[in-house]
Enzyme design. Structure first.
Site, PDB file in Angstrom:
ATOM      1  N   GLU A 182      -8.537  -2.726   7.551  1.00 51.17           N
ATOM      2  CA  GLU A 182      -7.315  -2.193   8.181  1.00 51.17           C
ATOM      3  C   GLU A 182      -6.334  -1.820   7.072  1.00 51.17           C
ATOM      4  O   GLU A 182      -5.984  -2.662   6.242  1.00 51.17           O
ATOM      5  CB  GLU A 182      -6.671  -3.228   9.107  1.00 51.17           C
ATOM      6  CG  GLU A 182      -5.472  -2.640   9.848  1.00 51.17           C
ATOM      7  CD  GLU A 182      -4.607  -3.651  10.594  1.00 51.17           C
ATOM      8  OE1 GLU A 182      -3.782  -3.214  11.413  1.00 51.17           O
ATOM      9  OE2 GLU A 182      -4.734  -4.860  10.353  1.00 51.17           O
TER      10      GLU A 182
ATOM     11  N   THR B 238      -1.143  -4.068  18.199  1.00 57.86           N
ATOM     12  CA  THR B 238      -0.436  -4.368  16.952  1.00 57.86           C
ATOM     13  C   THR B 238       1.042  -4.621  17.309  1.00 57.86           C
ATOM     14  O   THR B 238       1.472  -4.371  18.444  1.00 57.86           O
ATOM     15  CB  THR B 238      -0.522  -3.180  15.967  1.00 57.86           C
ATOM     16  OG1 THR B 238       0.418  -2.181  16.374  1.00 57.86           O
ATOM     17  CG2 THR B 238      -1.916  -2.572  15.905  1.00 57.86           C
ATOM     18  N   GLU B 239       1.807  -5.047  16.322  1.00 56.45           N
ATOM     19  CA  GLU B 239       3.241  -5.270  16.567  1.00 56.45           C
ATOM     20  C   GLU B 239       3.917  -3.958  16.973  1.00 56.45           C
ATOM     21  O   GLU B 239       4.702  -3.911  17.921  1.00 56.45           O
ATOM     22  CB  GLU B 239       3.930  -5.824  15.307  1.00 56.45           C
ATOM     23  CG  GLU B 239       3.800  -7.326  15.117  1.00 56.45           C
ATOM     24  CD  GLU B 239       2.578  -7.747  14.323  1.00 56.45           C
ATOM     25  OE1 GLU B 239       1.781  -6.863  13.943  1.00 56.45           O
ATOM     26  OE2 GLU B 239       2.397  -8.967  14.097  1.00 56.45           O
ATOM     27  N   TYR B 240       3.622  -2.875  16.258  1.00 54.27           N
ATOM     28  CA  TYR B 240       4.239  -1.575  16.572  1.00 54.27           C
ATOM     29  C   TYR B 240       3.776  -1.073  17.938  1.00 54.27           C
ATOM     30  O   TYR B 240       4.545  -0.467  18.675  1.00 54.27           O
ATOM     31  CB  TYR B 240       3.892  -0.547  15.481  1.00 54.27           C
ATOM     32  CG  TYR B 240       4.911  -0.507  14.371  1.00 54.27           C
ATOM     33  CD1 TYR B 240       5.148  -1.628  13.586  1.00 54.27           C
ATOM     34  CD2 TYR B 240       5.639   0.646  14.098  1.00 54.27           C
ATOM     35  CE1 TYR B 240       6.086  -1.606  12.560  1.00 54.27           C
ATOM     36  CE2 TYR B 240       6.576   0.673  13.076  1.00 54.27           C
ATOM     37  CZ  TYR B 240       6.794  -0.452  12.309  1.00 54.27           C
ATOM     38  OH  TYR B 240       7.722  -0.430  11.297  1.00 54.27           O
ATOM     39  N   GLU B 241       2.527  -1.309  18.233  1.00 44.45           N
ATOM     40  CA  GLU B 241       1.982  -0.849  19.516  1.00 44.45           C
ATOM     41  C   GLU B 241       2.741  -1.479  20.677  1.00 44.45           C
ATOM     42  O   GLU B 241       3.102  -0.807  21.642  1.00 44.45           O
ATOM     43  CB  GLU B 241       0.494  -1.235  19.574  1.00 44.45           C
ATOM     44  CG  GLU B 241      -0.237  -0.732  20.797  1.00 44.45           C
ATOM     45  CD  GLU B 241      -1.743  -0.916  20.652  1.00 44.45           C
ATOM     46  OE1 GLU B 241      -2.210  -1.265  19.554  1.00 44.45           O
ATOM     47  OE2 GLU B 241      -2.450  -0.696  21.645  1.00 44.45           O
TER      48      GLU B 241
ATOM     49  N   GLU C  10      -2.127  -4.559   2.720  1.00 39.58           N
ATOM     50  CA  GLU C  10      -0.701  -4.368   3.012  1.00 39.58           C
ATOM     51  C   GLU C  10       0.067  -4.402   1.690  1.00 39.58           C
ATOM     52  O   GLU C  10      -0.079  -5.329   0.910  1.00 39.58           O
ATOM     53  CB  GLU C  10      -0.207  -5.456   3.971  1.00 39.58           C
ATOM     54  CG  GLU C  10       1.277  -5.445   4.256  1.00 39.58           C
ATOM     55  CD  GLU C  10       1.826  -4.098   4.708  1.00 39.58           C
ATOM     56  OE1 GLU C  10       1.358  -3.563   5.712  1.00 39.58           O
ATOM     57  OE2 GLU C  10       2.729  -3.564   4.003  1.00 39.58           O
TER      58      GLU C  10
ATOM     59  N   ASN D 155      -1.328  -1.460  -2.715  1.00 38.33           N
ATOM     60  CA  ASN D 155      -1.073  -0.133  -2.192  1.00 38.33           C
ATOM     61  C   ASN D 155      -2.428   0.582  -2.147  1.00 38.33           C
ATOM     62  O   ASN D 155      -3.058   0.757  -3.182  1.00 38.33           O
ATOM     63  CB  ASN D 155      -0.124   0.598  -3.154  1.00 38.33           C
ATOM     64  CG  ASN D 155       0.317   1.940  -2.614  1.00 38.33           C
ATOM     65  OD1 ASN D 155      -0.185   2.402  -1.587  1.00 38.33           O
ATOM     66  ND2 ASN D 155       1.233   2.560  -3.316  1.00 38.33           N
TER      67      ASN D 155
ATOM     68  N   ASP E  34       2.431   5.202   8.659  1.00 41.08           N
ATOM     69  CA  ASP E  34       3.691   5.928   8.458  1.00 41.08           C
ATOM     70  C   ASP E  34       3.432   7.428   8.641  1.00 41.08           C
ATOM     71  O   ASP E  34       2.502   7.970   8.046  1.00 41.08           O
ATOM     72  CB  ASP E  34       4.225   5.638   7.051  1.00 41.08           C
ATOM     73  CG  ASP E  34       4.551   4.159   6.862  1.00 41.08           C
ATOM     74  OD1 ASP E  34       5.045   3.544   7.821  1.00 41.08           O
ATOM     75  OD2 ASP E  34       4.292   3.615   5.778  1.00 41.08           O
TER      76      ASP E  34
ATOM     77  N   LYS F 218       7.892  15.015   6.807  1.00 40.03           N
ATOM     78  CA  LYS F 218       8.220  16.209   6.005  1.00 40.03           C
ATOM     79  C   LYS F 218       6.959  16.798   5.393  1.00 40.03           C
ATOM     80  O   LYS F 218       6.124  16.050   4.860  1.00 40.03           O
ATOM     81  CB  LYS F 218       9.195  15.828   4.887  1.00 40.03           C
ATOM     82  CG  LYS F 218      10.549  15.430   5.422  1.00 40.03           C
ATOM     83  CD  LYS F 218      11.530  15.155   4.330  1.00 40.03           C
ATOM     84  CE  LYS F 218      12.864  14.760   4.962  1.00 40.03           C
ATOM     85  NZ  LYS F 218      13.644  13.865   4.144  1.00 40.03           N
TER      86      LYS F 218
END
Ligand code: SAM
Length: 212
Positions: free
Chosen positions: A44, A191-194, A69, A96, A118, A122
């Site tokens: 992941e 996930t947390e964002y989900e 992460e 990274n 992310d 732009k």
């Protein structure tokens, strides 16, 4: 994700070397050796606070999970989840993910999960999107022939961009859904964002793609 700086995080990551691989570049080709069992590897990228890797590892004991992460302030929460649940088939690395080929041998990985990556909206930041063609080249190299990329996002533009990027790269789109939660798929681990976006009523998009 804006989080308060945790000055103790670096030390905490080092203390938890049983969970966080400290020399990931030296593990290239031998990742299975840090797990109890030799079995397929799921990676992941951008693990965040670790809810997904925790849930997936518990539901899928026949996979070894590795979470990458780069943010020390969030990886510490992922460490705690793996520790508290005494999960043996999930490890982390505080890195990274720039070039996975430095960390993994050819065909070493069986699945790659990209969860709420992310979006880098732009166009001058296109190269940073985790589905830009230079990343796809890396994934193709480290993924097993039958391997899959499984992407979830709330971001329509990133999703559309990624579908085009996968297709232009010659990948096969095995499954595309514009409302994952409507499927009531019990194998889905949020996930947390989900959870955050879904609670706001936003649809969750998912694509499963392969290089076959
Ligand atoms: N996947 C989590 C979720 O769905 O709740 C977190 C999503 S958050 C928007 C994106 C995460 O990916 C952040 O924690 C960020 O630090 C991490 N990230 C982004 N690019 C990365 C990279 N190249 N290598 C490692 N982590 C990365």
């Amino acid at each position: 994700m804006r989080l308060r700086n945790k000055p103790w995080a670096e030390g905490y990551i080092k203390e938890n070397s049983a969970i966080v691989e400290q020399t990931p570049y030296e593990r290239k080709g031998s990742w299975n050796s840090i797990f109890d069992k030799e079995q397929p590897i799921a990676l992941e990228i951008g693990t965040g606070k670790g809810r997904f890797i925790e849930g997936m590892a518990m539901k899928n004991p026949d996979f070894n999970f590795i979470g990458i992460e780069r943010d020390k302030n969030v990886i510490v929460s992922a460490i705690d989840k793996i520790k508290e649940q005494e999960i043996i088939n999930a490890k982390l690395m505080h890195e990274n993910a720039q070039d996975l080929r430095d960390m993994f041998a050819e065909n070493e990985v069986d699945r790659i999960y990209l969860n709420f990556s992310d979006p880098w909206p732009k166009s001058r930041h296109e190269k940073r999107r985790l589905t830009y063609h230079t990343f796809l080249e890396q994934y193709k190299s480290v993924l097993h022939d039958e391997g899959q990329i499984i992407m979830k996002t709330d971001n329509r533009k990133l999703f559309e961009y990624s579908l085009v990027s996968f297709s232009q790269f010659g990948m096969k789109l095995e499954d595309v859904t514009l409302d994952l939660h409507a499927l009531e798929d019990e194998t889905n681990v949020m996930t947390e964002y989900e959870e955050k976006f879904s609670n706001k009523g936003q649809p969750i998009y998912r694509c499963i793609a392969s290089f076959k």
